[in-house]
Motif scaffolding. Sequence first.
Motif, PDB file in Angstrom:
ATOM      1  N   ARG A 162       0.380  -2.325   1.523  1.00 33.12           N
ATOM      2  CA  ARG A 162       0.178  -2.652   2.576  1.00 33.12           C
ATOM      3  C   ARG A 162       0.452  -1.596   3.759  1.00 33.12           C
ATOM      4  NH1 ARG A 162      -4.690  -3.823   4.473  1.00 33.12           N
ATOM      5  NH2 ARG A 162      -4.080  -4.706   6.730  1.00 33.12           N
ATOM      6  N   LEU A 163       1.074  -1.176   3.571  1.00 34.66           N
ATOM      7  CA  LEU A 163       1.569  -0.565   5.243  1.00 34.66           C
ATOM      8  C   LEU A 163       1.239   1.083   4.766  1.00 34.66           C
ATOM      9  CD1 LEU A 163       4.596   2.290   4.683  1.00 34.66           C
ATOM     10  CD2 LEU A 163       5.262   0.278   3.957  1.00 34.66           C
ATOM     11  N   THR A 164       0.996   1.876   3.371  1.00 37.37           N
ATOM     12  CA  THR A 164       0.971   2.480   2.608  1.00 37.37           C
ATOM     13  C   THR A 164      -0.992   3.059   3.366  1.00 37.37           C
ATOM     14  OG1 THR A 164       2.020   3.175   1.349  1.00 37.37           O
ATOM     15  CG2 THR A 164      -0.157   4.669   1.134  1.00 37.37           C
ATOM     16  N   LYS A 165      -1.476   2.092   3.238  1.00 35.82           N
ATOM     17  CA  LYS A 165      -2.638   1.811   3.485  1.00 35.82           C
ATOM     18  C   LYS A 165      -3.054   1.663   4.899  1.00 35.82           C
ATOM     19  CE  LYS A 165      -7.056  -1.047   2.475  1.00 35.82           C
ATOM     20  NZ  LYS A 165      -7.692  -1.533   1.733  1.00 35.82           N
ATOM     21  N   LEU A 166      -2.570   0.848   5.862  1.00 40.91           N
ATOM     22  CA  LEU A 166      -2.816   0.686   6.726  1.00 40.91           C
ATOM     23  C   LEU A 166      -2.385   2.510   8.225  1.00 40.91           C
ATOM     24  CD1 LEU A 166      -0.269  -2.572   7.906  1.00 40.91           C
ATOM     25  CD2 LEU A 166      -2.925  -2.021   8.219  1.00 40.91           C
ATOM     26  N   CYS A 167      -1.622   2.892   7.319  1.00 45.76           N
ATOM     27  CA  CYS A 167      -0.825   4.256   7.614  1.00 45.76           C
ATOM     28  C   CYS A 167      -1.504   4.738   7.746  1.00 45.76           C
ATOM     29  CB  CYS A 167       0.618   4.417   7.347  1.00 45.76           C
ATOM     30  SG  CYS A 167       2.196   3.799   8.935  1.00 45.76           S
TER      31      CYS A 167
END
Length: 318
Positions: A162-167
Amino acid sequence: KGKNPVEASTAVNLERVTGMKAYIWTRLQDDWDLSVSRASERAKHDETNVETWLAKFPLKELIGRGVLPKTEDVFTQRNALLSFFGVANERAYSNWDERLSVCYRASPTFRSSKECVRVWLQLAKHAADQMEIAPFNGDRLLDAVKEMRALTNENAEIFQPRLTKLCAAAGVAVVPVPPLKGTKLNGAAFWFAKDKAAVALSLRHKTNDHFWFTLFHELGHICLHGRDVAYVDDVNSNDDGAETEADEWAEEHLVGRERLKAFIASDPRSKAEVRMFAQSVGVHAGIIVGMLQHHRALPWSHMNDLKARFEFVDRSST
């Protein structure tokens, strides 16, 4: 007699005589020319000098990670290492190395070799190049940061993708790069394209307080500082203005600096107090423990059981 090259006109004539297409003859000539060129280059280099240059780099680890071939031929390793850095020869590497501006925050008791730092950054760049990253958007990144605070309470299987996608949607590639032996690198922030940034994370300590603070610290560099410098960070290191700013940015966006100061001033001594404060600000209690320890409000040996330990998720399986 092997004296003249197969030029285009010769290849056409050979095609008529032998029936073998002209492009095959010219391709054979190209292969021969490349072979002669490589042999000539090899003859110009002393093997001892090549071995000395290679010895500066963590070859065994690069072989283990599939970057370099497993071979005893030093010239083959040399060529593969030059290709890894994207340079033509040792002089070009030296020029590239001098142009690459790296702000390395080093521990006063340990400093990684410059070559290991370069290798680690290049591993991160190669990983970032393989990702689909949108053009950088500062406002979108700040929105992503707000959502990432809630992810601190999730397991790695949930928060990492999730954080990879957000960033990535905000123009930042978040890449896990395992640490190299003999180094104590925690994280780095740099721009790998005109409008794309990268944050490399080693997860050397494998606890969530180190992971999340390092991530937010590196994002602070991206938001606050110039694009012509790579910031490489370690723990217990000498400080400077940029690092202090990144630390403060991380604290502000993870917890809120004034709220943290007030909580420290209350002299917390119980796990219940830490859990309650963590819940009030919406982050994992382990992050609060790490901040209290960093500010010397809590001994390093206390409340570590509130921290969560984890390994990176294999991205190929997510």
